[in-house]
Design a protein around this motif. Sequence first.
Motif, PDB file in Angstrom:
ATOM      1  N   PHE A 115       0.850  -1.203   0.000  1.00  0.00           N
ATOM      2  CA  PHE A 115       0.000   0.000   0.000  1.00  0.00           C
ATOM      3  C   PHE A 115       0.885   1.252   0.000  1.00  0.00           C
ATOM      4  CE2 PHE A 115      -1.902  -3.067   3.004  1.00  0.00           C
ATOM      5  CZ  PHE A 115      -3.182  -3.220   2.511  1.00  0.00           C
ATOM      6  N   SER A 116       1.858   1.271   0.938  1.00  0.00           N
ATOM      7  CA  SER A 116       2.568   2.510   1.265  1.00  0.00           C
ATOM      8  C   SER A 116       3.439   3.009   0.117  1.00  0.00           C
ATOM      9  CB  SER A 116       3.464   2.285   2.486  1.00  0.00           C
ATOM     10  OG  SER A 116       2.707   1.776   3.545  1.00  0.00           O
ATOM     11  N   SER A 122       0.637   7.177   6.488  1.00  0.00           N
ATOM     12  CA  SER A 122      -0.636   7.142   7.229  1.00  0.00           C
ATOM     13  C   SER A 122      -1.785   7.568   6.319  1.00  0.00           C
ATOM     14  CB  SER A 122      -0.575   8.096   8.424  1.00  0.00           C
ATOM     15  OG  SER A 122       0.448   7.713   9.303  1.00  0.00           O
ATOM     16  N   HIS A 194      11.715  -6.645   4.245  1.00  0.00           N
ATOM     17  CA  HIS A 194      11.117  -5.366   3.830  1.00  0.00           C
ATOM     18  C   HIS A 194      11.813  -4.871   2.572  1.00  0.00           C
ATOM     19  CE1 HIS A 194       9.334  -5.315   7.759  1.00  0.00           C
ATOM     20  NE2 HIS A 194      10.503  -5.283   8.349  1.00  0.00           N
ATOM     21  N   SER A 351      -0.745   3.437  12.425  1.00  0.00           N
ATOM     22  CA  SER A 351       0.054   3.741  13.628  1.00  0.00           C
ATOM     23  C   SER A 351      -0.874   3.870  14.833  1.00  0.00           C
ATOM     24  CB  SER A 351       0.793   5.055  13.408  1.00  0.00           C
ATOM     25  OG  SER A 351      -0.168   6.101  13.298  1.00  0.00           O
ATOM     26  N   GLU A 353      -1.473   6.453  16.515  1.00  0.00           N
ATOM     27  CA  GLU A 353      -2.318   7.653  16.392  1.00  0.00           C
ATOM     28  C   GLU A 353      -3.460   7.422  15.398  1.00  0.00           C
ATOM     29  OE1 GLU A 353       0.983   7.648  16.253  1.00  0.00           O
ATOM     30  OE2 GLU A 353       1.540   8.779  18.040  1.00  0.00           O
ATOM     31  N   LEU A 357      -7.455   7.590  16.027  1.00  0.00           N
ATOM     32  CA  LEU A 357      -8.412   8.406  15.271  1.00  0.00           C
ATOM     33  C   LEU A 357      -9.603   7.556  14.818  1.00  0.00           C
ATOM     34  CD1 LEU A 357      -5.996  10.587  13.082  1.00  0.00           C
ATOM     35  CD2 LEU A 357      -7.342  11.317  15.064  1.00  0.00           C
TER      36      LEU A 357
HETATM   37  P1  FAD Z   1       3.767   9.048   8.607  1.00  0.00           P
HETATM   38  O1  FAD Z   1       2.447   8.798   7.995  1.00  0.00           O
HETATM   39  O2  FAD Z   1       4.630  10.080   8.008  1.00  0.00           O
HETATM   40  O3  FAD Z   1       3.521   9.381  10.153  1.00  0.00           O
HETATM   41  C1  FAD Z   1       4.570   9.812  11.013  1.00  0.00           C
HETATM   42  C2  FAD Z   1       3.971  10.032  12.387  1.00  0.00           C
HETATM   43  O4  FAD Z   1       2.915  10.993  12.320  1.00  0.00           O
HETATM   44  C3  FAD Z   1       3.350   8.761  12.982  1.00  0.00           C
HETATM   45  O5  FAD Z   1       3.552   8.713  14.360  1.00  0.00           O
HETATM   46  C4  FAD Z   1       1.871   8.928  12.700  1.00  0.00           C
HETATM   47  O6  FAD Z   1       1.059   8.222  13.621  1.00  0.00           O
HETATM   48  C5  FAD Z   1       1.724  10.436  12.849  1.00  0.00           C
HETATM   49  N1  FAD Z   1       0.558  10.919  12.093  1.00  0.00           N
HETATM   50  C6  FAD Z   1       0.358  10.918  10.757  1.00  0.00           C
HETATM   51  N2  FAD Z   1      -0.838  11.419  10.468  1.00  0.00           N
HETATM   52  C7  FAD Z   1      -1.433  11.732  11.644  1.00  0.00           C
HETATM   53  C8  FAD Z   1      -2.683  12.280  12.022  1.00  0.00           C
HETATM   54  N3  FAD Z   1      -3.625  12.600  11.112  1.00  0.00           N
HETATM   55  N4  FAD Z   1      -2.932  12.471  13.335  1.00  0.00           N
HETATM   56  C9  FAD Z   1      -2.030  12.129  14.268  1.00  0.00           C
HETATM   57  N5  FAD Z   1      -0.824  11.609  13.984  1.00  0.00           N
HETATM   58  C10 FAD Z   1      -0.535  11.407  12.691  1.00  0.00           C
HETATM   59  N6  FAD Z   1       3.499  -0.708   4.104  1.00  0.00           N
HETATM   60  C11 FAD Z   1       2.902  -1.547   3.211  1.00  0.00           C
HETATM   61  O7  FAD Z   1       2.212  -1.087   2.313  1.00  0.00           O
HETATM   62  N7  FAD Z   1       3.063  -2.901   3.287  1.00  0.00           N
HETATM   63  C12 FAD Z   1       3.809  -3.487   4.268  1.00  0.00           C
HETATM   64  O8  FAD Z   1       3.919  -4.717   4.301  1.00  0.00           O
HETATM   65  C13 FAD Z   1       4.455  -2.634   5.225  1.00  0.00           C
HETATM   66  N8  FAD Z   1       5.238  -3.160   6.203  1.00  0.00           N
HETATM   67  C14 FAD Z   1       5.923  -2.327   7.047  1.00  0.00           C
HETATM   68  C15 FAD Z   1       6.797  -2.856   7.995  1.00  0.00           C
HETATM   69  C16 FAD Z   1       7.558  -2.014   8.798  1.00  0.00           C
HETATM   70  C17 FAD Z   1       8.497  -2.590   9.784  1.00  0.00           C
HETATM   71  C18 FAD Z   1       7.418  -0.595   8.687  1.00  0.00           C
HETATM   72  C19 FAD Z   1       8.227   0.337   9.548  1.00  0.00           C
HETATM   73  C20 FAD Z   1       6.530  -0.069   7.784  1.00  0.00           C
HETATM   74  C21 FAD Z   1       5.774  -0.915   6.950  1.00  0.00           C
HETATM   75  N9  FAD Z   1       4.909  -0.400   6.001  1.00  0.00           N
HETATM   76  C22 FAD Z   1       4.274  -1.227   5.098  1.00  0.00           C
HETATM   77  C23 FAD Z   1       4.671   1.038   5.947  1.00  0.00           C
HETATM   78  C24 FAD Z   1       3.753   1.456   7.093  1.00  0.00           C
HETATM   79  O9  FAD Z   1       2.453   1.059   6.817  1.00  0.00           O
HETATM   80  C25 FAD Z   1       3.899   2.963   7.308  1.00  0.00           C
HETATM   81  O10 FAD Z   1       5.173   3.172   7.878  1.00  0.00           O
HETATM   82  C26 FAD Z   1       2.810   3.517   8.195  1.00  0.00           C
HETATM   83  O11 FAD Z   1       1.590   3.546   7.526  1.00  0.00           O
HETATM   84  C27 FAD Z   1       3.144   4.926   8.689  1.00  0.00           C
HETATM   85  O12 FAD Z   1       3.478   5.730   7.606  1.00  0.00           O
HETATM   86  P2  FAD Z   1       4.826   6.585   7.645  1.00  0.00           P
HETATM   87  O13 FAD Z   1       5.910   5.719   8.135  1.00  0.00           O
HETATM   88  O14 FAD Z   1       4.969   7.216   6.319  1.00  0.00           O
HETATM   89  O15 FAD Z   1       4.589   7.663   8.764  1.00  0.00           O
END
Ligand code: FAD
Length: 368
Positions: A115-116, A122, A194, A351, A353, A357
């Motif tokens: 997805f990501s 997020s 990963h 996450s 957070e 929500l």
């Molecule tokens: P961001 O979205 O940038 O968020 C950073 C921080 O801000 C977080 O603490 C978040 O909670 C907070 N935040 C963001 N928006 C808000 C809001 N509206 N209100 C409050 N707080 C907020 N992705 C896949 O698609 N497939 C996988 O198999 C997969 N496996 C993973 C395995 C690992 C070990 C990791 C680290 C990630 C993986 N991911 C995968 C990606 C994962 O889904 C994302 O890391 C996750 O969705 C968070 O996105 P981000 O890291 O870009 O953080």
Amino acid sequence: MPELPADAREFVDDLVGDRAAEWDLAGLIPDDVLRSLATRGLLCAEVPQASGGLGVSSAANGEFTAYVGSRCSSLRSVMTSQGMAAWTIQRLGNPQQHAEYLPKLAGGQLAAVAFSEPAAGSDLSAMTTTIEPDGDAVVVRGQKVWTTAAHYADMIVVVGRYGSGAAAVVVPASAPGVTVTRVPRPSGCRAAGHADVRLDDVRLPASAVLGGGQPLMLLVTTALAYGRLSVAWGCVGILRACLDAARHHARARQQFGRPLAQHQLVGRHLANLLTGEQIATRMCEHASRCWDSGSPDMVVASVLAKQVSAVQAAQGAAAAVQVLGSAAAHEGHAVERAYRDAKLMELIEGSTEICQLILSDHAVSMTA
Ligand code: FAD
């Protein structure tokens, strides 16, 4: 409902042995370990028997997931990806697609779900990957990041934009235009494979498209529901491993003339660990019951289970490090790994957070 094979845990014990630390340090699980589990259908044990799977309940698979998670969170992560891929195909696919893909996943092939993207973490509504129809084919273009198990996968279930809605598409990892690049030295679940996945004009038959045209967030929620519950059970496993290590150490290690366990401030850590493990287990059991009975509450129950279990696992692993002191301060030690692995569980599949929500929206919309 069918049961897991009676020797499933023993089989895992034989495969993992004392090698989880070695895999963590190397950042790789040997292919034969993954294939052995996949061939027996144990990486996605809920796939129905009619599709070649074991067809076990969410509750039984959940307890098994916790068991695998207590031994090796990287292996459990691969299991979560495989199960989520199978669930996505099961929920979004038609009978031909079930017949095409599910027996492969229950019979030895490996899968990941993507997805990501660089700008869509997020906020998955920012996703830009496209799945465009072109005659009797589709063309997939985009960039996925952090796809668990993609390094090992034979097929990657990619979510992208499709017309005015969204779809998932089953992409063979070997298809022309697919580039899988491992995430270098992740901080936790280091051996979970990963990887970032580039999709450059990947041409596939239209029959590879699942659920074409659904609203993006509905499709994402469907796929993630399985992943959330699986991660939650994995966190129960982390808590059990930490509780086990902490209580053994606190009984055996003497300081100030008595076992650590007899110092009340150490005992408090053990009490908190036990409480965390029990709370997380009950939340997961509830979510699995909702899942097995087809209750409409299953989506929210899975978010709740994931939220509670991930927070408890991160706190519990930190407490276990504290109880073990320098004994846990070796890279690769079970508790040290748990500490790194558990923190990442607060980031993924929504996450902490984002789960809060979702739960807040649910609380506001409740009628009774
Ligand atoms: P961001 O979205 O940038 O968020 C950073 C921080 O801000 C977080 O603490 C978040 O909670 C907070 N935040 C963001 N928006 C808000 C809001 N509206 N209100 C409050 N707080 C907020 N992705 C896949 O698609 N497939 C996988 O198999 C997969 N496996 C993973 C395995 C690992 C070990 C990791 C680290 C990630 C993986 N991911 C995968 C990606 C994962 O889904 C994302 O890391 C996750 O969705 C968070 O996105 P981000 O890291 O870009 O953080």
